[in-house]
Design a protein around this motif. Structure first.
Motif, PDB file in Angstrom:
ATOM      1  N   ALA A  10       3.217 -23.615 -15.505  1.00  6.18           N
ATOM      2  CA  ALA A  10       2.495 -25.111 -14.449  1.00  6.18           C
ATOM      3  C   ALA A  10       3.135 -26.512 -14.245  1.00  6.18           C
ATOM      4  CB  ALA A  10       1.619 -25.103 -15.463  1.00  6.18           C
ATOM      5  N   ASP A  12       2.250 -29.374 -13.505  1.00 12.50           N
ATOM      6  CA  ASP A  12       0.642 -30.112 -13.452  1.00 12.50           C
ATOM      7  C   ASP A  12       1.865 -31.394 -13.387  1.00 12.50           C
ATOM      8  OD1 ASP A  12      -0.903 -28.508 -13.991  1.00 12.50           O
ATOM      9  OD2 ASP A  12      -0.576 -27.844 -16.334  1.00 12.50           O
ATOM     10  N   LYS A  34       2.640 -22.296 -10.845  1.00  8.23           N
ATOM     11  CA  LYS A  34       1.064 -22.766 -10.565  1.00  8.23           C
ATOM     12  C   LYS A  34       1.163 -24.532 -10.042  1.00  8.23           C
ATOM     13  CE  LYS A  34      -1.780 -23.573 -14.357  1.00  8.23           C
ATOM     14  NZ  LYS A  34      -2.777 -24.706 -13.440  1.00  8.23           N
ATOM     15  N   THR A 125     -11.353 -21.965 -21.343  1.00 13.13           N
ATOM     16  CA  THR A 125     -10.966 -21.796 -22.272  1.00 13.13           C
ATOM     17  C   THR A 125     -11.631 -23.113 -22.964  1.00 13.13           C
ATOM     18  OG1 THR A 125      -8.922 -22.076 -22.159  1.00 13.13           O
ATOM     19  CG2 THR A 125      -9.933 -19.901 -22.199  1.00 13.13           C
ATOM     20  N   PRO A 183      -3.008 -18.859 -20.128  1.00 15.87           N
ATOM     21  CA  PRO A 183      -2.638 -20.433 -20.557  1.00 15.87           C
ATOM     22  C   PRO A 183      -2.917 -20.685 -21.784  1.00 15.87           C
ATOM     23  CG  PRO A 183      -4.626 -20.369 -19.531  1.00 15.87           C
ATOM     24  CD  PRO A 183      -4.723 -19.429 -19.463  1.00 15.87           C
ATOM     25  N   ARG A 186       1.809 -21.461 -26.395  1.00 17.89           N
ATOM     26  CA  ARG A 186       3.207 -22.257 -27.039  1.00 17.89           C
ATOM     27  C   ARG A 186       4.165 -21.560 -28.044  1.00 17.89           C
ATOM     28  NH1 ARG A 186       1.049 -25.147 -24.245  1.00 17.89           N
ATOM     29  NH2 ARG A 186       0.071 -27.195 -24.558  1.00 17.89           N
ATOM     30  N   GLN A 195      -3.986 -28.012 -27.144  1.00 12.56           N
ATOM     31  CA  GLN A 195      -4.159 -26.853 -26.819  1.00 12.56           C
ATOM     32  C   GLN A 195      -5.111 -26.767 -27.925  1.00 12.56           C
ATOM     33  OE1 GLN A 195      -4.997 -24.746 -24.202  1.00 12.56           O
ATOM     34  NE2 GLN A 195      -3.351 -25.435 -23.077  1.00 12.56           N
ATOM     35  N   VAL A 214       2.366 -21.902 -19.127  1.00  9.56           N
ATOM     36  CA  VAL A 214       3.288 -22.424 -20.543  1.00  9.56           C
ATOM     37  C   VAL A 214       3.552 -23.668 -19.739  1.00  9.56           C
ATOM     38  CG1 VAL A 214       4.536 -22.996 -21.774  1.00  9.56           C
ATOM     39  CG2 VAL A 214       4.557 -20.736 -21.247  1.00  9.56           C
ATOM     40  N   GLY A 215       2.960 -24.761 -19.760  1.00 16.79           N
ATOM     41  CA  GLY A 215       3.231 -26.296 -18.769  1.00 16.79           C
ATOM     42  C   GLY A 215       4.022 -27.213 -19.984  1.00 16.79           C
ATOM     43  N   ARG A 216       3.529 -27.845 -20.664  1.00 18.15           N
ATOM     44  CA  ARG A 216       4.515 -28.975 -21.252  1.00 18.15           C
ATOM     45  C   ARG A 216       5.524 -28.534 -22.276  1.00 18.15           C
ATOM     46  NH1 ARG A 216      -1.078 -31.141 -22.743  1.00 18.15           N
ATOM     47  NH2 ARG A 216      -1.662 -29.224 -22.850  1.00 18.15           N
ATOM     48  N   PRO A 217       5.564 -26.952 -23.167  1.00 20.27           N
ATOM     49  CA  PRO A 217       6.659 -27.578 -23.487  1.00 20.27           C
ATOM     50  C   PRO A 217       7.724 -27.026 -22.841  1.00 20.27           C
ATOM     51  CG  PRO A 217       4.586 -25.839 -24.410  1.00 20.27           C
ATOM     52  CD  PRO A 217       3.882 -26.188 -22.802  1.00 20.27           C
TER      53      PRO A 217
END
Ligand code: C5P
Length: 238
Positions: A10, A12, A34, A125, A183, A186, A195, A214-217
């Motif tokens: 992601a 973002d 994404k 979710t 999504p 983790r 999350q 997966v985004g931030r990780p």
């Protein structure tokens, strides 16, 4: 499909500088980028051309939710932009989803392109049973996911976005090859952030996810390439 092709990152962020860095570091490590509302609102279709020019694939996550004609016309424009995957909201209804899928196939064929995968969001979710009841649904969140998954399949779409905890349920009630994009993933020992209902990459794949998001990780990690590789190893190690 190789494990790395099943990993969607992601993006973002909203500056070109961050996009350039992440695309350069990650394009050979993952399956797709994404692009969500934040980045698309800030850069428009230029961001899609940029990622495609650099050799990346794009999942455009705009969750379109409007009357059939409006969604279909938007899908026509987005298909031309060359996205590899995009989504609508299943609560827009059967006719909307069916027309959107037909339009994406027709547009791609006219242009000699591969039609994008078209998937639908079932129940966000972030909504649990209480919130689902608050909106007015009499069924539970899980029952709604199942019902909307079946409707999405019937409308001819390629799959759904859902929680990794619902991927198995969807696989059981939809046709073989129907995809689940999940999504809320983790890595083992990773920071959970905001999350709530999470699984690890290995659990998600084992539970029936076709693609994990997966985004931030990854994007907030000091070494993004390494973070992505570790997740791919976790996906392979199931
Ligand atoms: O940073 P993180 O891994 O939590 O990012 C997950 C991405 O998936 C974000 O872009 C978020 O908006 C998106 N997403 C989600 N839950 C959903 C639908 C989308 O986390 N139900």
């Amino acid at each position: 499909m190789k494990a790395k092709e099943r990993l969607i990152v992601a993006l973002d962020v909203d500056t070109m500088e961050e996009v350039e860095y992440l695309v350069k570091e990650l394009k050979d490590e993952i399956g797709m980028f994404k692009v969500g509302l934040q980045l698309y609102t800030s850069m428009g279709n230029d961001i899609i051309s940029y990622i495609k020019e650099k050799g990346g694939k794009v999942f455009l996550d705009l969750k379109l939710h409007d009357i059939p004609n409006t969604v279909s016309e938007t899908v026509r424009v987005l298909t031309k932009s060359g996205v590899d995957m995009m989504n609508v909201h299943s609560q827009g209804g059967y006719e909307m989803m069916k027309l959107a899928k037909e339009t994406s196939i027709k547009t791609a064929l006219e242009l000699g392109m591969k039609p994008p995968m078209l998937i639908a969001v079932t129940i966000l979710t972030s909504l649990g049973d209480t919130e689902v009841a608050e909106i007015g649904y009499i069924k539970s969140a899980k029952e709604m996911v199942e019902k909307l998954g079946i409707l999405t399949d019937k409308a001819g779409l390629d799959g759904v976005v859902c929680s990794p905890l619902e991927a198995g349920l969807i696989k059981n009630v939809c046709h073989d090859g129907f995809i689940t994009v999940t999504p809320g993933v983790r890595p083992v020992g990773g920071d959970v952030g905001d999350q709530k209902r999470i699984t690890t990459p290995g659990q998600a794949i084992k539970g029936g996810s076709t693609y994990i998001v997966v985004g931030r990780p990854i994007t907030k990690s000091e070494n993004v390439k390494e973070a992505a590789r570790k997740i791919v190893v976790e996906m392979e190690g199931i």
